[in-house]
Design an enzyme around this catalytic site. Structure first.
Site, mmCIF file in Angstrom:
data_model
loop_
_atom_site.group_PDB
_atom_site.id
_atom_site.type_symbol
_atom_site.label_atom_id
_atom_site.label_comp_id
_atom_site.label_asym_id
_atom_site.label_seq_id
_atom_site.Cartn_x
_atom_site.Cartn_y
_atom_site.Cartn_z
ATOM 1 N N ARG A 1 0.825 -1.198 0.000
ATOM 2 C CA ARG A 1 0.000 0.000 0.000
ATOM 3 C C ARG A 1 0.866 1.258 0.000
ATOM 4 N NH1 ARG A 1 -4.115 0.082 4.710
ATOM 5 N NH2 ARG A 1 -5.301 -1.178 3.235
ATOM 6 N N TYR A 2 1.916 1.229 0.798
ATOM 7 C CA TYR A 2 2.787 2.399 0.927
ATOM 8 C C TYR A 2 4.019 2.203 0.033
ATOM 9 C CZ TYR A 2 -0.048 3.305 5.083
ATOM 10 O OH TYR A 2 -1.088 3.535 5.941
ATOM 11 N N ARG B 1 7.279 0.114 1.752
ATOM 12 C CA ARG B 1 7.139 -1.006 2.675
ATOM 13 C C ARG B 1 5.995 -1.934 2.250
ATOM 14 N NH1 ARG B 1 5.789 3.910 4.175
ATOM 15 N NH2 ARG B 1 4.328 4.400 5.857
ATOM 16 N N CYS C 1 -3.900 -16.921 15.755
ATOM 17 C CA CYS C 1 -3.343 -16.128 16.848
ATOM 18 C C CYS C 1 -3.507 -16.920 18.138
ATOM 19 C CB CYS C 1 -4.099 -14.808 16.986
ATOM 20 S SG CYS C 1 -3.756 -13.673 15.648
ATOM 21 N N CYS D 1 -8.584 -11.618 19.574
ATOM 22 C CA CYS D 1 -9.018 -10.356 20.179
ATOM 23 C C CYS D 1 -10.362 -9.978 19.589
ATOM 24 C CB CYS D 1 -8.021 -9.251 19.882
ATOM 25 S SG CYS D 1 -6.317 -9.711 20.212
ATOM 26 N N CYS E 1 -10.325 -7.317 16.757
ATOM 27 C CA CYS E 1 -9.384 -7.505 15.641
ATOM 28 C C CYS E 1 -9.890 -6.897 14.320
ATOM 29 C CB CYS E 1 -9.123 -8.993 15.443
ATOM 30 S SG CYS E 1 -7.941 -9.310 14.128
ATOM 31 N N ARG F 1 -8.789 -7.798 11.444
ATOM 32 C CA ARG F 1 -8.836 -8.834 10.400
ATOM 33 C C ARG F 1 -9.749 -9.993 10.797
ATOM 34 N NH1 ARG F 1 -2.696 -8.071 9.255
ATOM 35 N NH2 ARG F 1 -2.810 -6.041 8.236
ATOM 36 N N ASP G 1 -11.075 0.444 14.038
ATOM 37 C CA ASP G 1 -11.642 0.502 12.682
ATOM 38 C C ASP G 1 -13.099 0.033 12.645
ATOM 39 O OD1 ASP G 1 -9.136 1.263 11.558
ATOM 40 O OD2 ASP G 1 -8.476 -0.828 11.628
ATOM 41 N N ASP H 1 -7.062 4.842 10.490
ATOM 42 C CA ASP H 1 -6.752 4.256 9.186
ATOM 43 C C ASP H 1 -7.871 4.638 8.229
ATOM 44 O OD1 ASP H 1 -5.083 2.778 7.491
ATOM 45 O OD2 ASP H 1 -4.733 1.292 9.069
ATOM 46 N N LYS I 1 -2.862 5.587 6.885
ATOM 47 C CA LYS I 1 -3.015 6.069 8.248
ATOM 48 C C LYS I 1 -2.989 7.591 8.293
ATOM 49 C CE LYS I 1 -0.643 2.005 10.126
ATOM 50 N NZ LYS I 1 -0.213 1.328 8.883
HETATM 51 C C1 LIG Z 1 0.226 0.141 8.885
HETATM 52 C C2 LIG Z 1 0.683 -0.455 7.644
HETATM 53 C C3 LIG Z 1 2.033 -0.407 7.281
HETATM 54 C C4 LIG Z 1 3.095 0.219 8.150
HETATM 55 O O1 LIG Z 1 2.879 1.574 8.370
HETATM 56 P P1 LIG Z 1 3.913 2.407 9.271
HETATM 57 O O2 LIG Z 1 3.278 3.749 9.403
HETATM 58 O O3 LIG Z 1 5.209 2.444 8.517
HETATM 59 O O4 LIG Z 1 4.070 1.704 10.569
HETATM 60 C C5 LIG Z 1 2.383 -0.969 6.081
HETATM 61 N N1 LIG Z 1 1.478 -1.543 5.268
HETATM 62 C C6 LIG Z 1 0.171 -1.611 5.587
HETATM 63 C C7 LIG Z 1 -0.779 -2.237 4.636
HETATM 64 C C8 LIG Z 1 -0.267 -1.070 6.791
HETATM 65 O O5 LIG Z 1 -1.557 -1.144 7.123
HETATM 66 S S1 SF4 Z 2 -5.624 -8.060 16.926
HETATM 67 FE FE1 SF4 Z 2 -6.162 -9.745 15.523
HETATM 68 S S2 SF4 Z 2 -4.233 -10.250 14.477
HETATM 69 FE FE2 SF4 Z 2 -3.715 -9.047 16.306
HETATM 70 S S3 SF4 Z 2 -3.302 -10.559 17.915
HETATM 71 FE FE3 SF4 Z 2 -5.440 -9.956 18.100
HETATM 72 S S4 SF4 Z 2 -6.568 -11.460 16.895
HETATM 73 FE FE4 SF4 Z 2 -4.443 -11.595 16.276
#
Ligand SMILES: *Cc1c(COP(=O)(O)O)cnc(C)c1O
Ligand code: SF4
Length: 384
Positions: free
Chosen positions: A117-118, A121, A130, A134, A137, A139, A298, A335, A342
Site C-alpha cells: 500500500r505504501y 514497505r 493467533c 481479540c 481484531c 482482520r 476501525d 486508518d 493512516k
Molecule cells: C500500517 C501499515 C504499514 C506500516 O505503516 P507504518 O506507518 O510504517 O508503521 C504498512 N502496510 C500496511 C498495509 C499497513 O496497514
Molecule cells: S488483533 Fe487480531 S491479528 Fe492481532 S493478535 Fe489480536 S486477533 Fe491476532
C-alpha cells in the site's frame, strides 16, 4: 493457502534435539479455551447465554490462552482483559458503515499474502492464527476462512515480488500472529528475506509478548538475533497486561538488540480514559517498550461495541502531551477507508497564521503568539 488445524501444525513441529518435552508455549496453546464448553467451565453461564455466545463464536471464534485468562479478575464485571477476549453478544450487532474489510486491504493485496500500500514497505500475512482471538481484531474477516498458514509456493512468489520491487526497504511480517509459526519455519522466512539486498529492516507484528509470553523463549530470540535489524511491534492495550511474564518476554527481545514498539487500539470501556492510557504508556516505558501508535478502532463488523468517537482519542492524546514524558505519547492514527492509509490526528495547537507570526496553544491551554525569526519588532513570545 493451506488449511490446517492447530493440532496438525503442532504435530509438524518437532523441537530441535528430538526432545519430546512439550514446550511451555505449545502447552499453553493446547490448553487454550477454544469453545463455549471450555468457557463455561471457568465462567458459569446460563442456558440463554450459552446459546447466544455459541452463535457468536460460529462467526467469530474464541481462543484464550490459560496465561491470558489468568489475568482476568472474575469479580470485576468490567474487566479490561475479559472484554478483549471473551465474546460478546454485541458482536452480532450491525453498525452503520461497518464492513468486513473497511480499509480495503484485499484491494491492496498484490498477491496472496502480500499487501503493498505504501511506497517503500510491504506487509506479509503469514497465517491467520493467533494465540488469543481479540474481539476488536481488524482482520476478523480472516477467521471465517478456516485456519491457514502461508504455503511455500506462495512465499516464493512473495520473495520474488519483493526482489523485483527495489523500493521495498521495510517488510512487515503480520497475520494473524507470525510467532505462532514454528521457529524453524520463521527462520526460513527471515533467511529468504535477508537475501534480498534492498530489504533494510524486517518488522514483526506480534501479540505474543502480551498473550503468550512463553513463546518468547531462548531459541526464538537466538534465531531472531541472527537476522537483525529486526523491529518488533507488539500490542498491549491495558496496564494489567504488564506482568512479570510479559516484562520478561519484552526484556528478552530487547536484550537481543531488537527494539520493541507498541501499537494500542483505542477501545471503549477498556482504555478510553486519559488515566488508563497514561498508566499503560508509562508502564511500557518502564519495561523498555516505546508507545508507537494509538489506533482508532476501525469500523469492522463485529467490533462496533468497542469503538469510541474520534473526539475521545483526541482528548486522550491532549491529556498526555506535555503532562508526561513525550516518549510515552503515541501517535494517534485513524486508518483511512479503502486504502487511504493512516491519518495522524491531534488536537489543534496551531490556531492561526499571520504574515509574521502564528498563534499557538500550549499544552495547558494558554494561547500565545509565536513570531517568525525575520521579525525584529516584537518579543519572540507574547501572551495574548
Ligand atoms: C500500517 C501499515 C504499514 C506500516 O505503516 P507504518 O506507518 O510504517 O508503521 C504498512 N502496510 C500496511 C498495509 C499497513 O496497514
Ligand atoms: S488483533 Fe487480531 S491479528 Fe492481532 S493478535 Fe489480536 S486477533 Fe491476532
Amino acid at each position: 493457502m493451506e488449511t490446517q488445524t492447530e493440532e496438525s501444525s503442532i504435530a509438524n513441529d518437532k523441537p530441535p534435539g528430538c526432545c519430546q518435552e512439550l514446550k511451555a508455549w505449545r502447552f499453553e496453546l493446547r490448553n487454550s479455551i477454544k469453545d463455549i464448553e471450555d468457557l463455561v467451565k471457568i465462567f458459569p453461564l446460563d442456558v440463554e447465554e450459552i446459546k447466544c455466545l455459541s452463535a457468536v463464536v460460529k462467526i467469530y471464534p474464541i481462543k484464550i490462552t490459560p496465561y491470558y485468562l489468568s489475568l482476568i479478575d472474575k469479580d470485576n464485571p468490567d474487566d479490561p482483559i475479559a472484554k478483549q477476549c471473551i465474546p460478546s453478544p454485541k458482536e452480532k450487532d450491525l453498525y452503520f458503515n461497518a464492513q468486513d474489510d473497511p480499509l480495503g486491504e484485499e484491494k491492496d493485496t498484490v498477491m496472496p499474502g502480500l499487501m503493498h500500500r505504501y511506497p517503500d514497505r510491504a506487509l506479509v500475512t503469514l497465517t491467520n492464527m493467533c494465540p488469543v482471538y481479540c474481539r476488536h481484531c481488524t482482520r476478523k474477516r480472516e477467521w471465517q476462512k478456516g485456519s491457514w498458514n502461508r504455503q511455500d509456493e506462495e512465499l516464493d512468489k512473495i520473495y520474488k515480488y519483493i526482489q523485483d520491487h527495489r523500493e521495498i526497504r521495510d517488510v512487515i511480517l503480520s497475520g494473524g500472529d507470525p510467532l505462532i509459526l514454528s521457529t524453524g519455519k520463521l527462520e526460513n522466512i527471515l533467511r529468504n528475506l535477508r537475501e534480498i539486498q534492498h530489504v533494510e529492516i524486517i518488522r514483526i507484528g506480534t501479540r505474543c509478548p502480551v498473550v503468550l509470553p512463553q513463546r518468547i523463549d531462548e531459541e526464538l530470540v537466538f534465531t531472531l538475533k541472527k537476522y537483525r535489524p529486526i523491529w518488533i511491534n507488539t500490542h498491549f492495550n491495558h496496564p494489567n497486561e504488564i506482568t512479570p511474564e510479559s516484562t520478561q518476554a519484552c526484556d528478552r527481545i530487547l536484550c537481543a538488540g531488537i527494539p520493541v514498539n507498541n501499537q494500542t487500539v483505542l477501545l471503549r470501556g477498556i482504555n478510553d480514559e486519559v488515566e488508563t492510557m497514561t498508566r499503560l504508556c508509562q508502564g511500557l516505558l518502564k519495561v523498555g517498550v516505546r508507545p508507537y501508535y494509538l489506533f482508532h478502532c476501525d469500523p469492522v463488523n463485529g467490533t462496533g461495541h468497542l469503538r469510541t468517537s474520534i473526539d475521545k482519542g483526541l482528548e486522550i492524546i491532549k491529556g498526555m502531551r506535555g503532562f508526561t514524558s513525550g516518549l510515552a505519547v503515541p501517535t494517534y492514527v485513524v486508518d483511512g477507508l479503502d486504502g487511504q492509509g493512516k491519518v495522524p490526528l491531534q488536537s489543534d495547537y496551531l490556531i492561526s497564521r499571520e504574515d509574521n507570526y502564528c498563534t499557538l496553544r500550549g499544552y495547558r491551554g494558554e494561547v500565545f503568539r509565536y513570531y517568525y525569526p525575520e521579525d525584529k519588532k516584537h518579543e519572540n513570545r507574547y501572551y495574548l
